[in-house]
Design an enzyme around this catalytic site. Structure first.
Site, PDB file in Angstrom:
ATOM      1  N   PHE A 152      26.318 -40.675 -34.111  1.00 36.72           N
ATOM      2  CA  PHE A 152      27.568 -39.974 -33.787  1.00 36.72           C
ATOM      3  C   PHE A 152      28.681 -40.604 -34.606  1.00 36.72           C
ATOM      4  CE2 PHE A 152      31.442 -38.794 -31.720  1.00 36.72           C
ATOM      5  CZ  PHE A 152      31.222 -37.465 -31.406  1.00 36.72           C
ATOM      6  N   ASP A 237      29.400 -48.036 -39.026  1.00 38.35           N
ATOM      7  CA  ASP A 237      30.329 -47.430 -38.079  1.00 38.35           C
ATOM      8  C   ASP A 237      30.299 -48.294 -36.820  1.00 38.35           C
ATOM      9  OD1 ASP A 237      31.472 -46.015 -35.993  1.00 38.35           O
ATOM     10  OD2 ASP A 237      30.720 -44.067 -36.661  1.00 38.35           O
ATOM     11  N   LYS A 266      38.415 -46.894 -31.122  1.00 40.41           N
ATOM     12  CA  LYS A 266      38.208 -47.142 -29.697  1.00 40.41           C
ATOM     13  C   LYS A 266      39.013 -48.334 -29.158  1.00 40.41           C
ATOM     14  CE  LYS A 266      33.911 -44.610 -28.955  1.00 40.41           C
ATOM     15  NZ  LYS A 266      34.336 -43.513 -28.098  1.00 40.41           N
TER      16      LYS A 266
HETATM   17  C1  LIG Z   1      30.124 -44.666 -33.278  1.00 44.20           C
HETATM   18  C2  LIG Z   1      31.256 -43.680 -33.205  1.00 44.20           C
HETATM   19  N1  LIG Z   1      31.851 -43.284 -34.340  1.00 44.20           N
HETATM   20  C3  LIG Z   1      32.882 -42.432 -34.338  1.00 44.20           C
HETATM   21  C4  LIG Z   1      33.351 -41.889 -33.161  1.00 44.20           C
HETATM   22  C5  LIG Z   1      34.493 -40.923 -33.194  1.00 44.20           C
HETATM   23  O1  LIG Z   1      35.645 -41.557 -32.740  1.00 44.20           O
HETATM   24  P1  LIG Z   1      36.905 -40.682 -32.275  1.00 44.20           P
HETATM   25  O2  LIG Z   1      36.514 -39.956 -31.037  1.00 44.20           O
HETATM   26  O3  LIG Z   1      37.992 -41.700 -32.047  1.00 44.20           O
HETATM   27  O4  LIG Z   1      37.229 -39.762 -33.394  1.00 44.20           O
HETATM   28  C6  LIG Z   1      32.754 -42.257 -31.952  1.00 44.20           C
HETATM   29  C7  LIG Z   1      33.223 -41.690 -30.671  1.00 44.20           C
HETATM   30  O5  LIG Z   1      32.575 -41.726 -29.667  1.00 44.20           O
HETATM   31  C8  LIG Z   1      31.681 -43.181 -31.971  1.00 44.20           C
HETATM   32  O6  LIG Z   1      31.058 -43.566 -30.852  1.00 44.20           O
END
Ligand SMILES: Cc1ncc(COP(=O)(O)O)c(C=O)c1O
Length: 412
Positions: A152, A237, A266
């Site tokens: 994700f 990520d 986050k």
């Molecule tokens: C690993 C990861 N990357 C990116 C995101 C996307 O972040 P945002 O919701 O702040 O755009 C998330 C959101 O849950 C995530 O868990």
């Protein structure tokens, strides 16, 4: 004496929980499947709903409240900054942004930072950087990015395409060209997927939304080797796994490997919106003047809260705490697995844990909430546990007892 804030609070109409839910049902787009709770206050490990009920929080705003709710130092820092300067734009320098960039580079592998407002935007920046680097070095034609199934990375067009989940893609086709998916944890599959068109590998060190998947030993180091051999940009990520969650300041430390680029969001701002893309000097140099930008990215209030968050995390040794409590939470969840047939598998690290069920996880989430504990579910059948890193042993024990009671009550 009545202050202007008191007057404002007194004049605000009070809405009942039903009224709040009705307003959202009527006016909000329908993309969120929300729990019925109307949250009005948070402090430390607890949230309160509009009816005065208190909840022990093992969701932490989806790994945002790593310091707990309304953490004192970031709150004070944001308040001070609110009274000084809200916004200046990236046409100018600001003090909180400079200090936060310094802190992040001093405490990670990285030399340079780009600030965004969210995780998706941090990943957008990383993807743009990887393509730009490849273009600068090799010319056009090497633009493909390898990502993992069940990953994700966000909901913008590039990041939803990077996300290896069909349900996230469905209905938004055509997707952004140039993404290839491989099974998470399978090094051989990555080696086979690399072609002369590949420019980057984008991977979560621990998959969060995909069900809390911890990679096999050697996987991330193997990716480092493959990236080095083929001249690819390795992007981690760490939007969910970073900032202490995995039992180290950065999850990559637990796997003894460093990326070229890392994305954060986050918990960076303890709840104020901020994301960041961190990169080594050699890679970051390709994000040249005018090639990327954001109006709000690195906003002074968010940066002030983020700097206080980062300093608190390290000074209070919260990553080490997450590492210690990994045993308490992990063993506690495994002990429940021995008691309840519906629990298939328990996985995790630090204070990010998943519990696979043989049945739909939603009734367990509801049963826990009715008993005053918040947990959430991902991928339908996986319960996810993401407590603030300030959680105590007693609070873990209390959550486990509630979970046990919920399983028993549901006959699982
Ligand atoms: C690993 C990861 N990357 C990116 C995101 C996307 O972040 P945002 O919701 O702040 O755009 C998330 C959101 O849950 C995530 O868990």
């Amino acid at each position: 004496m009545t202050t202007s804030t008191d007057t404002l609070a007194a004049s605000e109409p009070t809405l009942s929980s039903d009224e709040v839910r009705a307003l959202n049902a009527k006016h909000h787009t329908g993309n969120y499947g929300r729990s019925p709770l109307v949250i009005v206050r948070g402090e430390g490990m607890y949230l309160w709903d509009a009816d005065g009920n208190r909840y022990l929080d093992f969701v932490a705003g989806i790994s945002v409240a790593n310091l707990g709710h309304c953490p004192p130092r970031p709150t004070a820092a944001a308040k001070r900054q609110l009274e000084t300067l809200w916004h200046a734009s990236n046409l100018y320098h600001t003090v909180p942004q400079a200090r936060l960039a310094e802190w992040l580079t001093q405490h990670s592998f990285a030399d340079r930072v780009f600030f965004s407002n969210s995780g998706a935007e941090a990943n957008e920046a990383a993807l743009k950087l990887a393509r730009k680097r490849s273009n600068d070095v090799h010319g056009p034609g090497r633009f493909e990015v390898i990502t993992a199934t069940n990953s994700f990375h966000g909901r913008t067009f590039a990041t939803l395409t990077a996300t290896g989940q069909e349900k996230v893609h469905a209905g938004f086709e055509p997707l952004v060209p140039g993404f290839t998916y491989v099974p998470f944890g399978d090094l051989e599959a990555v080696a086979l997927a690399i072609t002369p068109r590949t420019c980057a590998i984008l991977i979560e060190p621990i998959q969060g939304e995909g069900g809390v998947n911890v990679p096999p030993t050697g996987y991330l180091r193997g990716l480092r080797q493959l990236a080095d051999d083929a001249g690819l940009t390795l992007i981690f990520d760490e939007v969910q796994s970073g900032l202490g969650r995995a039992g180290a300041l950065w999850a990559y430390e637990r796997f003894d490997v460093t990326p070229d680029v890392m994305t954060l969001a986050k918990s960076l701002g303890s709840g104020l919106p901020i994301g960041a893309m961190l990169a080594t000097e050699g890679v970051a140099q390709h994000l040249t003047k005018g090639s990327h930008g954001s109006t709000f990215g690195g906003n002074p209030v968010a940066c002030a809260a983020a700097l206080a968050t980062c300093e608190t995390l390290v000074e209070e040794k919260l990553p080490e705490r997450a590492r210690t409590l990994e045993t308490t939470l992990g063993e506690g969840l495994r002990a429940l697995a021995a008691e309840h047939d519906a629990i298939r598998e328990v996985r995790g690290m630090g204070l990010i844990w998943g519990m696979d069920l043989t049945v739909d996880a939603a009734p367990v989430v509801d049963a826990c909430r009715e008993r005053g504990v918040l947990v959430n579910a991902v991928q339908g059948r996986t319960l996810r546990f993401l407590p603030p890193l300030i959680v105590s042993e007693a609070e873990i024990t209390s959550m486990l007892a509630t979970l046990d009671a919920a399983f028993t009550a549901l006959g699982l």
